[in-house]
Design a protein around this motif. Structure first.
Motif, PDB file in Angstrom:
ATOM      1  N   VAL A   1       2.658  19.642  43.094  1.00  0.00           N
ATOM      2  CA  VAL A   1       3.554  18.665  43.728  1.00  0.00           C
ATOM      3  C   VAL A   1       4.863  18.575  42.952  1.00  0.00           C
ATOM      4  CG1 VAL A   1       3.863  16.242  44.307  1.00  0.00           C
ATOM      5  CG2 VAL A   1       1.659  17.350  44.740  1.00  0.00           C
ATOM      6  N   LEU A   2       4.768  18.520  41.617  1.00  0.00           N
ATOM      7  CA  LEU A   2       5.976  18.454  40.787  1.00  0.00           C
ATOM      8  C   LEU A   2       6.811  19.726  40.955  1.00  0.00           C
ATOM      9  CD1 LEU A   2       4.446  16.948  37.513  1.00  0.00           C
ATOM     10  CD2 LEU A   2       5.760  15.758  39.290  1.00  0.00           C
ATOM     11  N   ALA A   3       6.143  20.872  40.994  1.00  0.00           N
ATOM     12  CA  ALA A   3       6.866  22.141  41.191  1.00  0.00           C
ATOM     13  C   ALA A   3       7.544  22.168  42.557  1.00  0.00           C
ATOM     14  CB  ALA A   3       5.896  23.313  41.056  1.00  0.00           C
ATOM     15  N   ALA A   4       6.858  21.664  43.579  1.00  0.00           N
ATOM     16  CA  ALA A   4       7.413  21.650  44.933  1.00  0.00           C
ATOM     17  C   ALA A   4       8.665  20.783  45.009  1.00  0.00           C
ATOM     18  CB  ALA A   4       6.355  21.161  45.922  1.00  0.00           C
ATOM     19  N   VAL A   5       8.578  19.591  44.447  1.00  0.00           N
ATOM     20  CA  VAL A   5       9.723  18.673  44.486  1.00  0.00           C
ATOM     21  C   VAL A   5      10.890  19.240  43.687  1.00  0.00           C
ATOM     22  CG1 VAL A   5      10.532  16.382  43.827  1.00  0.00           C
ATOM     23  CG2 VAL A   5       8.268  16.660  44.870  1.00  0.00           C
ATOM     24  N   GLY A   6      10.597  19.785  42.494  1.00  0.00           N
ATOM     25  CA  GLY A   6      11.660  20.354  41.664  1.00  0.00           C
ATOM     26  C   GLY A   6      12.333  21.546  42.322  1.00  0.00           C
ATOM     27  N   GLY A   7      11.549  22.447  42.902  1.00  0.00           N
ATOM     28  CA  GLY A   7      12.123  23.613  43.565  1.00  0.00           C
ATOM     29  C   GLY A   7      12.956  23.229  44.776  1.00  0.00           C
ATOM     30  N   TRP A   8      12.441  22.294  45.572  1.00  0.00           N
ATOM     31  CA  TRP A   8      13.189  21.837  46.747  1.00  0.00           C
ATOM     32  C   TRP A   8      14.521  21.207  46.329  1.00  0.00           C
ATOM     33  CZ3 TRP A   8      14.805  16.876  47.922  1.00  0.00           C
ATOM     34  CH2 TRP A   8      15.367  16.710  49.197  1.00  0.00           C
ATOM     35  N   ALA A   9      14.491  20.353  45.299  1.00  0.00           N
ATOM     36  CA  ALA A   9      15.709  19.681  44.867  1.00  0.00           C
ATOM     37  C   ALA A   9      16.733  20.672  44.313  1.00  0.00           C
ATOM     38  CB  ALA A   9      15.369  18.632  43.805  1.00  0.00           C
ATOM     39  N   ALA A  10      16.265  21.646  43.507  1.00  0.00           N
ATOM     40  CA  ALA A  10      17.190  22.628  42.929  1.00  0.00           C
ATOM     41  C   ALA A  10      17.860  23.447  44.027  1.00  0.00           C
ATOM     42  CB  ALA A  10      16.434  23.541  41.958  1.00  0.00           C
TER      43      ALA A  10
ATOM     44  N   LEU B   1      10.258  27.069  49.022  1.00  0.00           N
ATOM     45  CA  LEU B   1       9.808  26.744  47.666  1.00  0.00           C
ATOM     46  C   LEU B   1       8.866  25.537  47.675  1.00  0.00           C
ATOM     47  CD1 LEU B   1      12.889  27.183  45.288  1.00  0.00           C
ATOM     48  CD2 LEU B   1      10.766  28.485  45.311  1.00  0.00           C
ATOM     49  N   PHE B   2       9.194  24.547  48.493  1.00  0.00           N
ATOM     50  CA  PHE B   2       8.366  23.341  48.566  1.00  0.00           C
ATOM     51  C   PHE B   2       6.968  23.671  49.076  1.00  0.00           C
ATOM     52  CE2 PHE B   2       6.729  19.516  50.602  1.00  0.00           C
ATOM     53  CZ  PHE B   2       6.978  18.545  49.637  1.00  0.00           C
ATOM     54  N   SER B   3       6.900  24.346  50.217  1.00  0.00           N
ATOM     55  CA  SER B   3       5.603  24.642  50.815  1.00  0.00           C
ATOM     56  C   SER B   3       4.820  25.657  49.990  1.00  0.00           C
ATOM     57  CB  SER B   3       5.788  25.148  52.249  1.00  0.00           C
ATOM     58  OG  SER B   3       6.632  26.286  52.278  1.00  0.00           O
ATOM     59  N   ALA B   4       5.511  26.631  49.390  1.00  0.00           N
ATOM     60  CA  ALA B   4       4.828  27.653  48.600  1.00  0.00           C
ATOM     61  C   ALA B   4       4.148  27.046  47.378  1.00  0.00           C
ATOM     62  CB  ALA B   4       5.823  28.725  48.167  1.00  0.00           C
ATOM     63  N   SER B   5       4.844  26.142  46.700  1.00  0.00           N
ATOM     64  CA  SER B   5       4.260  25.512  45.511  1.00  0.00           C
ATOM     65  C   SER B   5       3.012  24.712  45.878  1.00  0.00           C
ATOM     66  CB  SER B   5       5.294  24.598  44.837  1.00  0.00           C
ATOM     67  OG  SER B   5       6.412  25.347  44.397  1.00  0.00           O
ATOM     68  N   LEU B   6       3.059  24.015  46.997  1.00  0.00           N
ATOM     69  CA  LEU B   6       1.884  23.255  47.422  1.00  0.00           C
ATOM     70  C   LEU B   6       0.729  24.182  47.788  1.00  0.00           C
ATOM     71  CD1 LEU B   6       3.481  20.419  49.608  1.00  0.00           C
ATOM     72  CD2 LEU B   6       2.733  20.306  47.222  1.00  0.00           C
ATOM     73  N   LEU B   7       1.036  25.300  48.451  1.00  0.00           N
ATOM     74  CA  LEU B   7      -0.015  26.244  48.829  1.00  0.00           C
ATOM     75  C   LEU B   7      -0.662  26.904  47.613  1.00  0.00           C
ATOM     76  CD1 LEU B   7       1.453  28.031  51.985  1.00  0.00           C
ATOM     77  CD2 LEU B   7      -0.723  26.796  51.847  1.00  0.00           C
ATOM     78  N   MET B   8       0.071  26.993  46.529  1.00  0.00           N
ATOM     79  CA  MET B   8      -0.490  27.591  45.319  1.00  0.00           C
ATOM     80  C   MET B   8      -1.406  26.627  44.571  1.00  0.00           C
ATOM     81  SD  MET B   8       2.871  29.621  43.914  1.00  0.00           S
ATOM     82  CE  MET B   8       2.139  30.060  42.340  1.00  0.00           C
ATOM     83  N   GLY B   9      -1.055  25.343  44.555  1.00  0.00           N
ATOM     84  CA  GLY B   9      -1.789  24.406  43.715  1.00  0.00           C
ATOM     85  C   GLY B   9      -2.781  23.503  44.421  1.00  0.00           C
ATOM     86  N   MET B  10      -2.431  23.025  45.606  1.00  0.00           N
ATOM     87  CA  MET B  10      -3.312  22.084  46.283  1.00  0.00           C
ATOM     88  C   MET B  10      -4.684  22.668  46.643  1.00  0.00           C
ATOM     89  SD  MET B  10      -1.707  19.255  46.243  1.00  0.00           S
ATOM     90  CE  MET B  10      -2.574  18.234  47.440  1.00  0.00           C
ATOM     91  N   PRO B  11      -4.786  23.973  46.990  1.00  0.00           N
ATOM     92  CA  PRO B  11      -6.114  24.524  47.316  1.00  0.00           C
ATOM     93  C   PRO B  11      -7.122  24.463  46.181  1.00  0.00           C
ATOM     94  CG  PRO B  11      -4.402  25.927  48.218  1.00  0.00           C
ATOM     95  CD  PRO B  11      -3.712  24.927  47.340  1.00  0.00           C
ATOM     96  N   PHE B  12      -6.688  24.242  44.942  1.00  0.00           N
ATOM     97  CA  PHE B  12      -7.652  24.084  43.852  1.00  0.00           C
ATOM     98  C   PHE B  12      -8.569  22.882  44.103  1.00  0.00           C
ATOM     99  CE2 PHE B  12      -4.847  26.942  41.555  1.00  0.00           C
ATOM    100  CZ  PHE B  12      -5.734  27.647  40.753  1.00  0.00           C
TER     101      PHE B  12
ATOM    102  N   GLN C   1      15.406  28.252  51.885  1.00  0.00           N
ATOM    103  CA  GLN C   1      14.755  28.523  50.605  1.00  0.00           C
ATOM    104  C   GLN C   1      14.161  27.251  50.009  1.00  0.00           C
ATOM    105  OE1 GLN C   1      17.767  30.625  48.315  1.00  0.00           O
ATOM    106  NE2 GLN C   1      16.759  32.573  48.762  1.00  0.00           N
ATOM    107  N   SER C   2      14.818  26.129  50.207  1.00  0.00           N
ATOM    108  CA  SER C   2      14.273  24.874  49.684  1.00  0.00           C
ATOM    109  C   SER C   2      12.937  24.563  50.345  1.00  0.00           C
ATOM    110  CB  SER C   2      15.270  23.731  49.908  1.00  0.00           C
ATOM    111  OG  SER C   2      15.609  23.624  51.282  1.00  0.00           O
ATOM    112  N   GLY C   3      12.860  24.755  51.659  1.00  0.00           N
ATOM    113  CA  GLY C   3      11.604  24.508  52.355  1.00  0.00           C
ATOM    114  C   GLY C   3      10.509  25.476  51.947  1.00  0.00           C
TER     115      GLY C   3
END
Length: 379
Positions: free
Chosen positions: A356-365, A260-271, A256-258
């Motif tokens: 990126v912040l969402a990815a790091v926070g989700g992975w850490a949690a 959350l990390f990849s999902a957050s990046l896929l949502m924001g980085m494509p902008f 789940q940590s992985g």
């Protein structure tokens, strides 16, 4: 009910109540803030009186208020306040409903269950506005609100018929009634969960920017025809309906940590694609990548929130989870559109940084939750 009625309530306010666009903006802002508070309150209340009761009262009262909306046209602020009140009173029921899913599943099947509810949510979101439009062929706002109220009351009837009073997780269930009550304000001292909430808030910030800001930019600045935008917007729910369950099955073996990390990046980085492709093609590519991240992110974040909650506080934790989504609904359009005035590229970079912040926070949690034994092996 909510997608059909709420999708047209702004149009009703302007055309039938003679509200100004600014008044409607205030209505949506008030809705987002108040729903965030009531959503958390509904989750908290469901821990004490039961999910079933909160769902019946919340959706039942909201349905009645929707039916009487046409009677409030004599005053702009009365009409807008009544519309906000109807939606705010329905928010606790939605929080309780999300918690019921956790009550009826175990950790091994919970993510799949939340994925299934996302499919239903998207079907409802797709069908609601067209069905409302069909009703409006009669040119009667009263008919629309009465029809919406009827659908809401049918929902209440389904809850009464299908959800037993003593279902697992309800206050009347013996194992829950016997569980010790946790200390007050435990959420405020739960640092891993607060970190997950922050990550979730940032994830919803991106989601709301995609849903509400991107259409404005695509039509106004990228010269996308409004009709074409309608087809582009349909890509997201269609893919969710077709592939949400498959995506959850295909990724079941990943942590789940992985995810959350990849999902957050896929949502924001494509902008950032819009920096080099500021046109309809860029919007289409962004949509395709975003929906993959969204399908990973939503079920995992919901499932993890439940797994981190004490058994007798699932409603409160899920209420907090829903609350941050409502806060993002009011915050994201305000912030992103203000930043967009400084330059479109700056706005897209902002969303990439947020991801990126969402990815790091989700992975850490998720990592902390697994390390401390608060979730099972699937985390």
């Amino acid at each position: 009910m909510f997608s059909g009625v709420w999708g047209y309530v702004g149009v009703w306010a302007i055309t039938a109540v003679q509200a100004s666009p600014g008044d409607v903006g205030v209505m949506f802002l008030a809705y987002s803030v108040a729903s965030g508070i009531s959503g958390f309150g509904g989750g908290w209340l469901s821990d004490r009186v039961g999910r079933r009761s909160v769902m019946i009262v919340g959706w039942g009262v909201a349905s009645v208020l929707i039916a009487v909306l046409p009677l409030a046209r004599s005053s702009v602020w009365l009409a807008l306040s009544l519309a906000v009140l109807a939606m705010v009173i329905g928010a606790p029921a939605t929080s309780a409903c999300a918690t019921v899913i956790s009550d009826l599943t175990d950790e091994g099947t919970r993510e799949q269950a939340y994925a299934a509810t996302r499919v239903m949510f998207n079907i409802g979101s797709v069908l609601g506005p067209p069905l409302a439009a069909i009703v409006l062929i009669a040119r009667s706002w009263t008919l629309l609100f009465v029809a919406g109220s009827a659908v809401g009351l049918i929902t209440v009837a389904l809850v009464l018929m299908t959800l037993p009073r003593d279902h697992p997780g309800d206050r009347t269930a013996p194992e829950v009634a016997a569980a010790p009550r946790p200390e007050r304000f435990v959420i405020l001292r739960d640092r891993p969960f607060l970190l997950l909430l922050l990550s979730t808030l940032l994830g919803w910030f991106i989601y709301v920017a995609f849903s509400y800001v991107l259409p404005v930019v695509a039509v106004a600045d990228y010269h996308t025809d409004p009709v074409a935008w309608g087809f582009i917007a349909a890509i997201n729910p269609i893919i969710v309906v077709l592939f949400q369950m498959r995506t959850s099955r295909w990724t079941a073996g990943f942590s789940q940590s992985g995810k959350l990390f990849s999902a957050s990046l896929l949502m924001g980085m494509p902008f950032l694609l819009l920096v080099v492709l500021p046109n309809a093609w860029g919007v289409v590519l962004l949509t395709l990548l975003f929906v993959v991240g969204e399908m990973l992110w939503a079920p995992v974040s919901q499932s993890l929130s439940v797994s981190m909650a004490p058994g007798s506080m699932r409603g409160s934790y899920m209420g907090a989870f829903r609350g941050v989504s409502q806060v993002a609904m009011g915050l994201a359009p305000f912030v992103v559109l203000r930043v967009y005035e400084l330059g479109d590229d700056i706005a897209w970079v902002l969303l990439a940084v947020v991801s990126v912040l969402a990815a790091v926070g989700g992975w850490a949690a998720a990592a902390v939750a697994k390390r401390t034994g608060r979730v099972g092996q699937q985390t």
